[in-house]
Design an enzyme around this catalytic site. Structure first.
Site, PDB file in Angstrom:
ATOM      1  N   LYS A  48       0.808  -1.231   0.000  1.00  0.00           N
ATOM      2  CA  LYS A  48       0.000   0.000   0.000  1.00  0.00           C
ATOM      3  C   LYS A  48       0.841   1.281   0.000  1.00  0.00           C
ATOM      4  O   LYS A  48       0.425   2.296  -0.538  1.00  0.00           O
ATOM      5  CB  LYS A  48      -0.924   0.022   1.218  1.00  0.00           C
ATOM      6  CG  LYS A  48      -2.088  -0.924   1.104  1.00  0.00           C
ATOM      7  CD  LYS A  48      -3.010  -0.773   2.291  1.00  0.00           C
ATOM      8  CE  LYS A  48      -4.120  -1.793   2.223  1.00  0.00           C
ATOM      9  NZ  LYS A  48      -5.082  -1.658   3.311  1.00  0.00           N
ATOM     10  N   GLY A 108      -2.957   0.766  17.965  1.00  0.00           N
ATOM     11  CA  GLY A 108      -2.051   0.501  16.843  1.00  0.00           C
ATOM     12  C   GLY A 108      -1.676   1.784  16.133  1.00  0.00           C
ATOM     13  O   GLY A 108      -2.370   2.806  16.264  1.00  0.00           O
ATOM     14  N   ALA A 109      -0.556   1.730  15.403  1.00  0.00           N
ATOM     15  CA  ALA A 109      -0.099   2.927  14.692  1.00  0.00           C
ATOM     16  C   ALA A 109       0.515   2.538  13.350  1.00  0.00           C
ATOM     17  O   ALA A 109       1.460   3.149  12.872  1.00  0.00           O
ATOM     18  CB  ALA A 109       0.904   3.682  15.560  1.00  0.00           C
ATOM     19  N   GLY A 110      -0.040   1.510  12.714  1.00  0.00           N
ATOM     20  CA  GLY A 110       0.410   1.096  11.377  1.00  0.00           C
ATOM     21  C   GLY A 110      -0.421   1.799  10.308  1.00  0.00           C
ATOM     22  O   GLY A 110      -1.094   2.802  10.581  1.00  0.00           O
ATOM     23  N   ARG A 133       2.167   0.192  21.247  1.00  0.00           N
ATOM     24  CA  ARG A 133       3.353  -0.342  21.920  1.00  0.00           C
ATOM     25  C   ARG A 133       4.502   0.666  21.851  1.00  0.00           C
ATOM     26  O   ARG A 133       5.174   0.929  22.842  1.00  0.00           O
ATOM     27  CB  ARG A 133       3.743  -1.654  21.220  1.00  0.00           C
ATOM     28  CG  ARG A 133       4.959  -2.320  21.757  1.00  0.00           C
ATOM     29  CD  ARG A 133       5.188  -3.639  21.068  1.00  0.00           C
ATOM     30  NE  ARG A 133       5.355  -3.507  19.608  1.00  0.00           N
ATOM     31  CZ  ARG A 133       5.510  -4.540  18.783  1.00  0.00           C
ATOM     32  NH1 ARG A 133       5.520  -5.768  19.256  1.00  0.00           N
ATOM     33  NH2 ARG A 133       5.658  -4.350  17.484  1.00  0.00           N
TER      34      ARG A 133
HETATM   35  P1  ATR Z   1      -0.733  -2.217   9.115  1.00  0.00           P
HETATM   36  O1  ATR Z   1      -0.919  -3.369   8.177  1.00  0.00           O
HETATM   37  O2  ATR Z   1      -1.974  -1.449   9.395  1.00  0.00           O
HETATM   38  O3  ATR Z   1       0.442  -1.332   8.794  1.00  0.00           O
HETATM   39  P2  ATR Z   1       0.512  -3.963  11.018  1.00  0.00           P
HETATM   40  O4  ATR Z   1       1.852  -3.911  10.372  1.00  0.00           O
HETATM   41  O5  ATR Z   1      -0.214  -5.232  11.096  1.00  0.00           O
HETATM   42  O6  ATR Z   1      -0.454  -2.844  10.529  1.00  0.00           O
HETATM   43  O7  ATR Z   1       0.661  -3.469  12.504  1.00  0.00           O
HETATM   44  C1  ATR Z   1       1.306  -2.330  12.831  1.00  0.00           C
HETATM   45  C2  ATR Z   1       0.874  -1.943  14.244  1.00  0.00           C
HETATM   46  O8  ATR Z   1       0.646  -3.104  15.034  1.00  0.00           O
HETATM   47  C3  ATR Z   1       1.921  -1.150  14.941  1.00  0.00           C
HETATM   48  O9  ATR Z   1       1.274  -0.186  15.694  1.00  0.00           O
HETATM   49  C4  ATR Z   1       2.581  -2.181  15.841  1.00  0.00           C
HETATM   50  O10 ATR Z   1       3.123  -1.631  17.027  1.00  0.00           O
HETATM   51  P3  ATR Z   1       4.555  -0.839  16.995  1.00  0.00           P
HETATM   52  O11 ATR Z   1       4.268   0.517  16.434  1.00  0.00           O
HETATM   53  O12 ATR Z   1       4.980  -0.833  18.403  1.00  0.00           O
HETATM   54  O13 ATR Z   1       5.450  -1.670  16.103  1.00  0.00           O
HETATM   55  C5  ATR Z   1       1.413  -3.023  16.232  1.00  0.00           C
HETATM   56  N1  ATR Z   1       1.831  -4.378  16.623  1.00  0.00           N
HETATM   57  C6  ATR Z   1       2.173  -5.382  15.814  1.00  0.00           C
HETATM   58  N2  ATR Z   1       2.492  -6.489  16.516  1.00  0.00           N
HETATM   59  C7  ATR Z   1       2.344  -6.161  17.826  1.00  0.00           C
HETATM   60  C8  ATR Z   1       2.495  -6.872  19.062  1.00  0.00           C
HETATM   61  N3  ATR Z   1       2.861  -8.157  19.084  1.00  0.00           N
HETATM   62  N4  ATR Z   1       2.240  -6.205  20.207  1.00  0.00           N
HETATM   63  C9  ATR Z   1       1.850  -4.911  20.211  1.00  0.00           C
HETATM   64  N5  ATR Z   1       1.686  -4.190  19.063  1.00  0.00           N
HETATM   65  C10 ATR Z   1       1.923  -4.802  17.898  1.00  0.00           C
END
Ligand code: ATR
Length: 251
Positions: A48, A108-110, A133
């Site tokens: 994406k 979350g912050a992804g 996290r």
């Molecule tokens: P996206 O596809 O929306 O980008 P993703 O990559 O699945 O999302 O997840 C990203 C988010 O999930 C991030 O906020 C990540 O936390 P960090 O910013 O600390 O890396 C969070 N995340 C993924 N695995 C995690 C876990 N085991 N515990 C806590 N947060 C997690």
């Protein structure tokens, strides 16, 4: 299934097909889309963000979010859009039409969190916090949003202690998705009864996170409504028709 059943429903001669695209062949795949004059396509994880440099134009919302999930081919020009955030807002309207005045926290912050944060902030939500996290990743989202809105960043522990402050809790990470469906990011002992708890995962249909929330009195919803609504907006970008996705579609 969503798009093919919509093409049929609206009598359009079109076909939606999934392709597995590797990182190393993304550039050639996009070139092939142009050569074959494909009318449009969706992009999903993990492309994406990295697709952006290969597109000819990016619409403002997708630019702000920094991710594209929908591409339209306009006479050989590929234009990128993001319908994830507006799809989510549409699904939230169906669950709580007063959501703008509610206290909302995103976990979350992804990429998905970013799309949802920008779309909720743009829709006018005033109390919008992020629990993550890594604090720095949450701060990056807040700093990238061009308008000034009040947002607190919390750790997951802080969120567990202050769950009763929120009316709506939105889980946006992939934690709890199959095959890791035994995982849940937080405990819900401090939850208010009737809090709306949403997990954007739809496989499994009810994550451990949602099960725990429901056991503590929450109203719950999964990511299927968002999936349908992002598809509806993508369908509109490609065809000009905003479809009724609530009826007659089997997934
Ligand atoms: P996206 O596809 O929306 O980008 P993703 O990559 O699945 O999302 O997840 C990203 C988010 O999930 C991030 O906020 C990540 O936390 P960090 O910013 O600390 O890396 C969070 N995340 C993924 N695995 C995690 C876990 N085991 N515990 C806590 N947060 C997690």
């Amino acid at each position: 299934m969503i798009h093919n059943s919509l093409f049929k429903k609206y009598g359009l001669e079109a076909y939606y097909h999934p392709f597995h695209v590797k990182k190393e062949t993304l550039a050639e795949t996009i070139h092939a889309m142009k050569l074959l004059n494909i009318a449009g396509f969706n992009v999903t994880v993990p492309h994406k963000e990295r697709i952006i440099p290969y597109l000819d134009e990016i619409d403002d919302l997708a630019k702000m979010i920094g991710a594209v999930n929908t591409v339209k081919n306009e006479s050989g020009k590929l234009i990128g859009y993001n319908t994830d955030g507006i799809g989510f807002v549409e699904s939230l309207k169906e669950l709580d039409n007063e959501f703008i005045n509610k206290r909302i926290v995103i976990i979350g912050a992804g990429g998905a969190a970013r799309a949802i944060y920008f779309s909720l902030a743009s829709a006018g939500v005033k109390c919008l916090d992020i629990a993550n996290r890594t604090e720095n990743n949450a701060l990056k989202i807040i700093h990238a949003y061009p308008l000034n809105i009040e947002t607190n960043c919390l750790t997951l522990n802080q969120l567990e202690q202050s769950l009763h402050h929120y009316d709506i809790i939105i889980q946006t990470t992939s934690v709890g998705m199959e095959p890791n469906d035994h995982q849940s990011l937080i405990e819900f002992s401090k939850l208010q009864i009737n809090t709306l708890v949403i997990d954007i995962i739809y496989k499994p249909a009810v994550t451990k996170f949602l099960k725990n929330a429901e056991m503590n009195g929450a109203r719950i919803d999964n990511g299927l409504t968002m999936l349908y609504n992002q598809a509806a907006y993508a369908f509109q970008i490609w065809t000009g028709i905003f479809p009724d996705v609530s009826k007659g579609i089997t997934t």
